[in-house]
Every structure is written in C-alpha cells, then in structure tokens.
Design an enzyme around this catalytic site. Structure first.
Site, PDB file in Angstrom:
ATOM      1  CD  GLU A  72      -4.090  33.653  33.527  1.00  7.40           C
ATOM      2  OE1 GLU A  72      -5.007  32.919  33.941  1.00  7.40           O
ATOM      3  OE2 GLU A  72      -3.335  34.297  34.291  1.00  7.40           O
TER       4      GLU A  72
ATOM      5  CB  SER B  16       4.109  88.522  64.373  1.00  4.37           C
ATOM      6  OG  SER B  16       5.047  88.522  65.433  1.00  4.37           O
TER       7      SER B  16
END
Length: 728
Positions: free
Chosen positions: A115, A407
C-alpha cells in the site's frame, strides 16, 4: 548643383536618436524590473488569496479530527429482551480496535509493502509515488489507471469523507485533511488508526474484525500467509474476498508476497515457498443469534417508523417482549425434531445436505418449521421461530407464509356453534356427503382422513378425532358467514372464503394470527392483539413510543371454556394424545392438530392458561411431506410446552360461572336415564343444557321406529393410525 538635399548630421547623433526611441518604447531597465516585480507580487497575492479563500471555504466543512482518536461504529440501536437480555445491536460497522503493538510485524510490513512503502518518509502525500503513477498511466494509455494514495490519504478518505466521488473539490478536501492529520498525529498513531478503520470485506472494519471473520482468530495469532492475505484485501474487498473468490484472493496474496520480496522483506526461497502454498481460510461459522427472526421484525418496524438513520445512528433503546429462555427452547425443539424427521423418514433435501454444499447460494429446499409463543392474557410475543436458519433464509414463516391450516381451523367452527347454542354432547352424523359445487365444477365429495365414516358421533368426539364431515355439517348449521365473523373476531386477519370447505381450513392464514385466535380461547374469549415492542427510548432515556395492548371480547367466557374443554380431549385421547403418551405432557392443556389434504402442511396449535404455542412445518415450495400434523407439529409443540412449564408451574383452566355439568347418554346426547347403558358426564352452557331425557333407551330396551337409523351404542376401536399420533 543638382538640387539634392544632403544629410549633414553626424553618424553619432543619428545613433543616439535611435537608442532614445528604443528606450522610450521599452522603458528604462529600472522600470522593467519594477513592473515585473509588481506583477509577480500581485500574482502571488492573488494566488495566496485564492488559496486562503479555498482553505476557508473547504476547510470549514472538514470534520473534527477527534473522530480519529477512537475509530468505532457510530452509536447504534440496542435491542433488549423481556428480562433485560441484550438480543442484538444495529450498527453499520463490525469493528474491534487493537493497539499497534498487537499487530504482528509481518502484517505491518505486508501492508506497507503493497500500500505505501514510503509511509514513514513522506509528509502525507507521496510526490515521488504520484509522479511514478502518472508515468505508468501515460505508458499504459490510462487503460487501468494506477493511484498513489498514501495510507494517510486512505484514512482521510475512508474514515471522514463519506463521499468517494471523483471531483476536484473532494480531492482538495482530501489533501487538506491528509496534511492536517499528518501535522496532528505521529506516523505510528496514523498507522494504528488506519489498521483499525480500513474495510476488509464481509462486514469487517479493522484488522482485528478481519482476522476473526476470515481466520477465526485474533490478529495477534496470524501467520505470514494469513497476514499477506489480509494485506491484499483493502484494495478491493469484494473482488478479493477469500470466502467468495478464493482464486482471486490467492493471486492477490501472491502479489503482496512479491512486493515483500521486492522490498527485501522476504528472501527468494521464502517467497517461492510461500506462493506455492494453498489459500486457507477458516471463517467463523455464522450461526443465528437467538431470536433472529423476531429481531428482524423489530428492525423492519423501526425502519418503517423512524428511518434507517435512527436505527444505525440514533442510539435508540428498544425493549421487547421476547423471553430469551423460551426462545431458545422453541428453536431447539424445532431443529431437534425436524432433524429426527429428516433421518427417520429419509426426507429429500435435508438441511445437513444443504450445508455440506461448497457454496450454499441456492434457496434452501429442506423441511422448514416455524413456531410462535404468546402470552394469551395480553398478546405479548414471547418467542418466534421463522425458520430453521436465518442465515440461509430470512423469509419469516411465522408471519409471512400464508398456508392452509387444515383441521387446525376447526375449533373456530366449533366456537361459533357452541356460542349459537350447540352442545358438546349433540349427535351429528358422520356419513357420506355429496354436494354440488356450482359453476359447472361438478360434485364435491369430502372424506375423513382415514377414508371411513363413523355414523352418529358427538361434537366432542368429532372434534377430538378431527372428523371432516361433521365439521362441514356443523358449519352449514351455524352459517358460513357467522363462522367467518367469529374467526375474525378471534384474531384471524386474513381474508376467509365464505364456503363450506372453510371448515376444513382451505383459506390461507399465517401462524401468528392462528396462534392468536387460539389465545382468545385461552383468555376466556377475549382477543389480545399480538405485540412485540414494550417501549422505545432515545439516547437520553426519553420514551418515544410505548405499547398499547389491545383487547376485544370475541366470545363469552362460557363458550371459550366449553371449547377449551373439548380441545383438552384432543390432547387427552384424540389426535394429539401422543403429547401425553410419548412426549411427557402431564398438565392441563388443550390444542388441535392440522393437516392439509395433500399433507403439504402440518400444524399443532395449543395452549395452557398462561401460554399459547403454534407450530407449523412444511416445504417453502408447497409439496407433499407425506406426514400429518400429529407428526410434524405435535412433537416440537409438546417439547416447548413441557420445558417451559418445568420452570413455570402449570394450573388448571379457570371455569367461569354459567357452566353446568350433566350426566348424558353417550348415544343420544340427551339427559341420561337409568336405562342408558353408556352414561358420561358432560359440561354445558347453563342456558343451552339439554332438557330432554334420552328416548332412545327404555325399559323395553332400544326404542326405534322402522326406517329409523340405529345409533351405534358401543363404538368400535378406532382404525389403526397410519402414523404415530393418529394424524389429522
């Protein structure tokens, strides 16, 4: 003389006149110097003025450097459970700060190599590196522009300047801020702040979060290869992600190692050995935080009511209704029981198979489950499971999935019938039913689950054994529109089709609303609207919003109690009896199984006086499971109920006034006489209790007329259940 005029001026005089004319035109040397000096001073003053104006204009917008002192996420929102447990916090950045001494030398050197190798030698802006980048770009024709941003410039850009647009104004601000940072802090301080701030991908801000995310360890324990891998990420965190793009990440790592070789950090032998090593990452396996689906509902509400900025930057405090202990119980019950089902019944697309895939980008197709637990007295949502893995699917099946309840809808039909004057002992015929559907759709021939018929049965027996034909006939007697009204009053918010098949649960609902409807029965007929946020406070403790529970009477207490009493039979000896026989429930409880015709959905919803729980199971893409509600929904429901009541003493259901008990003939449903061979006790609403004595049994025995159907006195043993739990 020829008349020609002769120039009699000496040559010296003519030369002087020429010099005079030139000097008059250009001015004297002193005057020229004076003019140039004035112009230069004016230009310098103008430039200085422009620079000062620029500094005053742009510099006034630059943020304070105090934010650099301790790079941390902007204060977010904290979400708390019912007992003060921290559920989660909403923030924009995942970050853990470390000191520079905690960062290995290999990592520092790797970052500097790739960097900003001249970081400790420049004053924030590397002019030599900038010139080199420009020359490189010129040679390459600007096809892939190279930058020369220093670590300080990146820190200024990423931490303080939110906009990354490429404009002259932003570049000037970045440069000014860079110089200000360099004047204020030492190089080591800047390097530390850079490592704690820069983004490495996968939500990780800072080197410690990155080490934990990609290698499952602290930055202190990284080896050289891991250091090189992380050093290569800030350039393009998404493109070089070792999790998503391992081949690209490996190439980028090797490029970092190459820069370390160029800068004589590595020997050629070390370099060659390292670049030959495979890329290895050990990312932390992401597991769902407790109550992930519940928390997501909280987040969506906050965002819709207060906006994203308030969630992530407003430092709100949200106090919720979630019971963390019960939530864990529910999550464990769903997962444990569904793993058993996948194993026992050899289901396709199991969760284990899904998780074994190299990449799990595909939509999960394994069996899903959902559960909701409410306090029936006030509607507080105590637990919510929206699926088996929030990481794999954020679709909340507890509130977003609309499915047929089968049901499990029948208790609402029976509630409407009891309130209309029917009794649990009333006899109804479970015999073949054929109806014209209309519209040229032919005949409708509904059947029971076992494809058999039982003849005359009581309403209690029909509900406990989940018989379909009696439910349809009962709804026809009460009126379909009345059933819809009662269902909506009890808590169903979805649209219900006013057709006879509604009695079999053909209209889609979600789990939360169906569970709330059962909660109405548990709460003596009073509907309590579900809610999940107790109150919301701002950063100063001011209450922004407080829950306002809503209650509405849907049924009279007597009707609710009678239906609850009937649903206790479901658990005691009906379709849910395995709750007692196999799953260890030994306290008063009521509930109902639910299975759709194609067994694509399995339900069990039930309650005690203090807790109502609903469970659903099925596939997201509707298809047959081949298993009923008593196998899909009942086991996890029983586990949740049993474990909750281990620490919360159970109690019987409260019987309100207006309930009477009578001895009735089990065959006729009327008041028993000494001649009735099968007598049982039954409860009734006082105003609708039977008044007639049984006229079926007399001194002569059975009294019947020719042509009259002969009731069945001793019911045969029910047919053998095809699955454990007598599914319905």
């Amino acid at each position: 003389m020829d008349g020609t005029v002769q120039d009699t001026q000496p040559a010296e005089k003519r030369s002087d006149e020429k010099r005079f004319r030139v000097a008059a035109f250009w001015g004297t040397p002193t005057r020229v110097l004076r003019t140039l000096l004035v112009a230069t001073i004016a230009l310098i003053a103008l430039s200085a003025g422009m620079l000062w104006a620029t500094y005053r204009t742009l510099g006034s917008d630059l943020p304070s450097l105090s934010a650099l002192e301790d790079a941390r996420p902007v204060g977010g929102t904290l979400v708390l459970g019912a007992h003060g447990d921290t559920l989660t916090s909403f923030y924009r950045e995942k970050r853990v700060n470390v000191s520079l001494e905690d960062v290995p030398d290999n990592l520092r050197l790797a970052v500097l190599s790739v960097e900003d190798w001249r970081f400790y030698n420049h004053w924030g802006i590397d002019l030599w590196g900038l010139a080199r980048a420009i020359l490189t770009n010129i040679r390459q024709g600007w096809r892939s522009p190279h930058g020369a941003s220093t670590l300080t410039q990146q820190l200024a850009r990423n931490l303080i300047l939110e906009s990354h647009e490429r404009t002259l104004t932003r570049k000037l601000k970045e440069a000014m801020l860079t110089l200000r940072i360099e004047r204020t802090y030492t190089k080591d301080e800047i390097f530390r702040m850079y490592l704690n701030e820069i983004y490495f991908g996968e939500g990780a801000h800072g080197i410690e979060a990155a080490a934990q995310t990609f290698f499952g360890k602290s930055v202190r324990n990284l080896d050289l290869l891991e250091c090189a891998t992380l050093a290569g990420l800030p350039k393009n965190p998404t493109n070089y992600s070792p999790v998503r793009h391992p081949e690209r990440a490996a190439r980028r790592r090797n490029l970092v190692l190459g820069t370390m070789l160029d800068n004589e950090i590595l020997t050629q032998a070390q370099h060659d050995s390292l670049i030959a090593a495979p890329l290895e990452v050990s990312p932390i396996r992401r597991t769902d935080p407790v109550g992930a689906y519940f928390v997501e509902e909280v987040r969506k509400y906050l965002e819709s009511s207060y906006g994203a900025d308030a969630i992530y930057s407003g430092e709100l405090r949200v106090y919720t209704t979630l019971d963390v202990e019960l939530q864990r119980i529910a999550e464990e019950a769903i997962e444990t029981r569904y793993v058993e089902l996948e194993t026992t019944y050899n289901l396709d697309h199991t969760r284990a198979e899904y998780e074994s895939l190299a990449t799990a980008d595909a939509k999960p197709q394994y069996l899903q489950g959902a559960a909701v637990a409410l306090d029936p007295k006030n509607g507080r949502v105590l637990a919510m499971v929206g699926g088996r893995s929030f990481q794999q699917s954020r679709f909340n099946r507890a509130v977003q999935a609309m499915r047929q309840p089968g049901s499990a809808f029948k208790p609402l039909v029976y509630a409407a019938a009891i309130q209309a004057g029917s009794n649990p002992s009333d006899i109804i015929l479970d015999t073949p039913l054929v109806m014209e559907m209309g519209g040229g759709r032919g005949l409708w021939k509904p059947q029971n689950y076992e494809k058999t018929f039982n003849g005359p049965v009581s309403l209690r027996y029909a509900l406990a054994r989940s018989l379909n034909i009696p439910a349809i006939k009962l709804q026809a007697q009460v009126g379909t529109h009345r059933v819809v009204e009662i269902a909506h009053a009890m808590g169903i918010r979805s649209r219900l089709e006013p057709v006879l098949s509604l009695a079999l649960g053909t209209s889609e609902v979600n789990l939360l609303e169906l569970t709330a409807a059962f909660g109405t029965l548990a709460n003596n007929g009073v509907y309590a609207r579900p809610w999940f946020i107790e109150r919301i406070e701002d950063r100063f403790g001011k209450v922004l919003e407080r829950a306002q529970p809503y209650h509405e009477e849907a049924l009279d207490p007597q009707t609710a109690y009678v239906v609850t009493h009937m649903l206790q039979s479901v658990v005691d000896w009906g379709t849910g009896r395995n709750a007692r026989n196999l799953y260890g429930l030994h306290f008063p409880a009521a509930g109902k199984t639910g299975t759709t015709d194609d067994t694509a959905d399995g339900w069990f919803v039930g309650y005690t006086p203090d807790l109502v729980v609903g469970v659903w199971g099925g596939f997201d893409e509707r298809r047959s499971i081949g298993l009923p509600g008593a196998v899909i929904g009942l086991p996890p429901w029983s586990d949740i109920m049993r474990r909750y009541h281990e620490n919360h003493p159970s109690r019987p259901f409260h019987e309100p006034g207006g309930i009477v008990s009578e001895a009735v003939c089990a065959d006729s449903g009327k008041l028993a006489t000494p001649h009735c061979p099968n007598v049982q006790s039954e409860i009734f609403l006082k105003q609708s209790r039977p008044r007639q004595e049984c006229d079926l049994h007399t001194e002569r025995g059975i009294d019947f007329e020719p042509g009259r159907a002969l009731p069945r006195f001793e019911r045969p043993a029910p047919p053998r259940d095809p699955f454990p739990g007598n599914p319905r």
